[in-house]
Structure formats: structure tokens, C-alpha cells
Motif scaffolding. Structure first.
Motif: not given
Length: 413
Positions: A15-18, A288-291
Motif C-alpha cells: 500500500x505504501x508503495x502504491x 514498468x509502471x504496473x499501477x
């Protein structure tokens, strides 16, 4: 497009990284969590914190809180960053139509969440894993255990419910703990111990099609099963296996697997599955931005496949590095040395990028990082307690899973 995003919890490192990825993209981010001191709250990118009931202790109360929040019309996307996806997949029809979320069907989610279910899925797909037996009694467990071995409860994430058993005394202790918790009745995995390097692969799927992929290996351990230093890697075998799993489950959203690279250099051996994107900053820093595609999939879009992430990008989690140092017997002097190396980005942290608390991008990240360092310097033995705090009320346990699976679970809401 600037979106209003609600994160399902704020205690996990994922969550913190998202939050960081979302904030850097300019999205409006709010979080809810049963802990007012959750890790993700300490970010300048978080616009509002909502103090909610705990998923573990009161899943119906947590769901009611979230549904009321979503009914306010303040959010475009609900982003499950941890086990809350199990609950949302169970009651997908209760989520307001104008709030978007990427989830597979409940049966697929249940398979990916369950270690036993994932093991059976690998057998069905003929994908490689260590030799594994699923047992439901003490006698069967003892008969199947070939020391050294690994024991895993059927349900358990964040490295919970795992025993690395080296000798008979450790086996006896694990059996006592399994009997005390009642986990044997749900099935326990008895798995051969395989020497090798632990790696993780992450993917984002759109209706069973893999559109984003990233893999990394652990260079240094943290505490509680986490990583302190990672390095991105190119793993076509792992990508192909993850794609097969996601296609079989018609997966929609984030999906991650853990695997071992045996020392002999054979094919990866799959050992675990997480029905979400785990710690997305490693992928982000490797290009690579997965979000972003995950948000697009949530909105009903069909994004193009992302290019491969760059191999050889090293990242660090400073909090995990300090916790790992203390948890593995480090003295105050060693902790001070680790603090100095982290600040100077020297020694093992040379040419690494901070992914969990990137203070240069988000100054509030200095608060939990500094608090962790000061607490460990005062009492290095506090490392185990701090690591266990990540297994809090925002996660599921056997009882909450059973309650959510009951036919009448959501009827009273």
C-alpha cells in the motif's frame, strides 16, 4: 486523467508503495485502515485517512464502512492492495456501479489466496513446484515430513503460517503450534526444502491476458520474510508460467507469484501466490509502471501490453534493512553502521534506489523511517515485534475467512 482512488488499507508495504506511484502520477489518494499509525498514512501524497474497523476482527463492519464511503460518490476507483480483495470479490455486486475495481471472480480469487488451492492448480497445469503433500492430521504430517522441510498452512500471507523445519525438535514445535491453532483441519502443505534464491514475479491481467510483468530477486533479507535489497531480473520462464496461471483463472487485476531459482540453475519452482501486485515500486523504478494499467483495467479499458522492465535495477527498503539487521542479531553498533551506509548509499546500498520511504520524493516518509531507527537503537530486540505489526487487523485469518464465505455474510448489511 486524474482519478480519485481509495486504497483498501494502509498498513502494508505494498500500500505504501502504491501511494507513491499514484501520487507521482497526480491522482487523488485516500486510504482507510484500522490503525491510525499505519505506514501509508505518512505520505504527503495521501489526501485523507479514514479510520475503519479491522477486516480480521469485523469483516462485516469493515465492508459496511467501505460501502458507505464509496456511496458518497467521492471515488472513481477502489484499489485493493492486500487481502481485502477476497472480501470485495465475494460481494462484488454490492460495490456501487460508479466505483470501478479490477477483480476476478470469487472462485479464482479463493484459489490464488489458498496455498493448498494454488498447489493443486500447479499440479493441474503441470507447472513445477517442490515436492508437496497436503495433509490434514498430525500422523499424516509426520509421515510426509522429510527433514529438512517447509510446512505451510492452507491460508496465510505476509509470511504467516510458514515453518522452516530443520530437525525433529523444530517439527515437534511446529506440530504443537498447528494443533493449537486448529490449522491442521484445513490442510497443511508439507514441502521439500529446496536450496536456491527467492524471486518474485508480478503481473497485471486484463480478463486473463497478461499486460504487464516484472520480476526481481532478493539480494538481502529483511524481517518477517520481506526483502531489504532487490534486483530486477529478466525471467521469461517465470513470465510464461504466470501468464498460464492468469489465463487459466481468467484473472482480472494484479497477480504475483514467488518462486525459487535452484542453485543448479534449473527451471523456477513456484512456491506461493499473492492475488495482488506486491510492492510495485521495484517495477516502477525499473521502467514498468504496473499501477497505471491496473487503474485502466479497473475502468474497463483494455491497455496495450507493457514493454519489459529493465534488468539489473537495484532497490532497497531502508526500514526492512534496519529491521533485518536487528532481527538477525545485529548490535547497536551494527545498526548505526547500517544507518550510516543507508544515508551514504554505500556498501550493499551503493547504486540502489529507495522504494518504500523515498524521502527525496515524499518527505513524510522520513517519519516512520526515523521512528524505526530510533526504536531499534533503543531496543534492537523490538525488531520482531515491529515485524509482527505488519500482520495486523487489516489482514484475514481463518475465522474471518470462514465468516466471509458464509452464505448469509452480507445479508444483514
Amino acid at each position: 486523467m486524474r482519478l480519485r482512488v481509495l486504497l483498501s488499507e494502509g498498513s502494508s508495504t505494498s500500500a505504501r508503495e502504491a501511494v507513491t506511484v499514484l501520487g507521482l502520477a497526480g491522482h487523488h489518494v485516500e486510504i482507510c485502515d484500522p490503525s491510525p499509525w499505519c505506514l501509508a498514512r505518512f505520505s504527503s501524497f495521501v489526501r485523507k485517512f479514514h479510520h475503519c474497523p479491522g477486516l480480521r476482527d469485523d469483516p462485516a463492519g469493515y465492508l459496511g464502512f467501505i460501502l458507505k464511503l464509496l456511496a458518497s460518490g467521492r471515488f472513481d476507483v477502489l484499489l485493493p492492495t492486500h487481502e481485502q480483495g477476497f472480501l470485495f470479490a465475494r460481494v462484488r455486486d454490492r460495490i456501487p456501479a460508479d466505483v470501478h475495481v479490477a477483480l476476478p471472480d470469487f472462485a479464482s480469487y479463493r484459489t490464488a489466496l489458498s496455498k493448498a488451492g494454488f498447489c493443486r492448480l500447479l499440479d493441474e497445469l503441470a507447472l513445477p513446484q517442490p515436492q508437496t503433500s497436503i495433509v490434514a492430521s498430525e500422523a499424516a504430517l509426520r509421515a510426509a515430513a522429510r527433514l529438512p522441510c517447509v510446512l505451510k498452512t492452507a491460508i496465510g500471507t505476509a509470511s504467516r503460517g510458514i515453518w522452516f523445519v530443520q530437525d525433529q525438535s523444530e517439527l515437534d514445535r511446529a506440530v504443537r503450534e498447528l494443533n493449537a491453532s486448529g490449522s491442521l483441519a484445513d490442510g497443511v502443505l508439507v514441502q521439500d526444502f529446496i536450496a536456491g534464491t527467492t524471486e518474485k514475479a508480478q503481473g497485471v491481467f486484463c480478463r486473463g491476458r497478461l499486460v504487464g510483468f516484472h520480476a526481481f530477486r532478493r539480494l538481502a533479507p529483511g524481517a518477517g520474510g520481506g526483502e531489504a535489497i532487490k534486483e530486477s531480473v529478466a525471467r521469461p520462464h517465470a513470465r510464461a508460467m504466470l501468464a498460464r496461471i492468469g489465463a487459466h483463472l481468467a484473472w482480472h487485476g494484479g497477480l504475483s507469484v514467488d518462486y525459487l531459482m535452484p542453485e543448479a540453475g534449473a527451471r523456477p519452482l513456484l512456491i506461493d501466490c499473492n492475488p495482488r501486485v506486491v510492492e510495485p515500486m521495484s517495477a516502477y523504478l525499473a521502467g514498468t509502471d504496473l499501477i497505471t494499467p491496473l487503474l485502466g483495467i479497473s475502468l474497463g479499458e483494455t491497455p496495450d501490453a507493457l514493454p519489459e522492465s529493465r534488468a539489473g535495477v537495484k532497490t532497497r527498503l531502508a526500514m526492512q534493512a534496519l529491521l533485518g539487521c536487528a532481527a538477525h542479531g545485529g548490535s547497536r553498533r551494527e545498526l548505526l553502521r547500517a544507518c550510516g551506509r543507508l544515508m551514504a548509499e554505500s556498501g550493499p546500498y551503493e547504486n540502489t534506489f529507495e522504494e518504500l520511504t523515498p524521502v527525496r520524493l515524499d518527505w513524510l516518509g522520513a517519519v516512520p523511517l526515523s521512528a524505526t531507527a530510533l526504536l531499534l537503537l533503543a531496543s534492537p530486540s523490538a525488531a520482531q515485534r515491529l515485524a509482527r505489526s505488519g500482520f495486523g487487523a487489516h489482514l484475514l485469518d481463518r475465522e474471518s475467512i470462514a465468516r466471509i464465505e458464509r452464505d448469509d455474510f452480507a445479508a444483514a448489511l
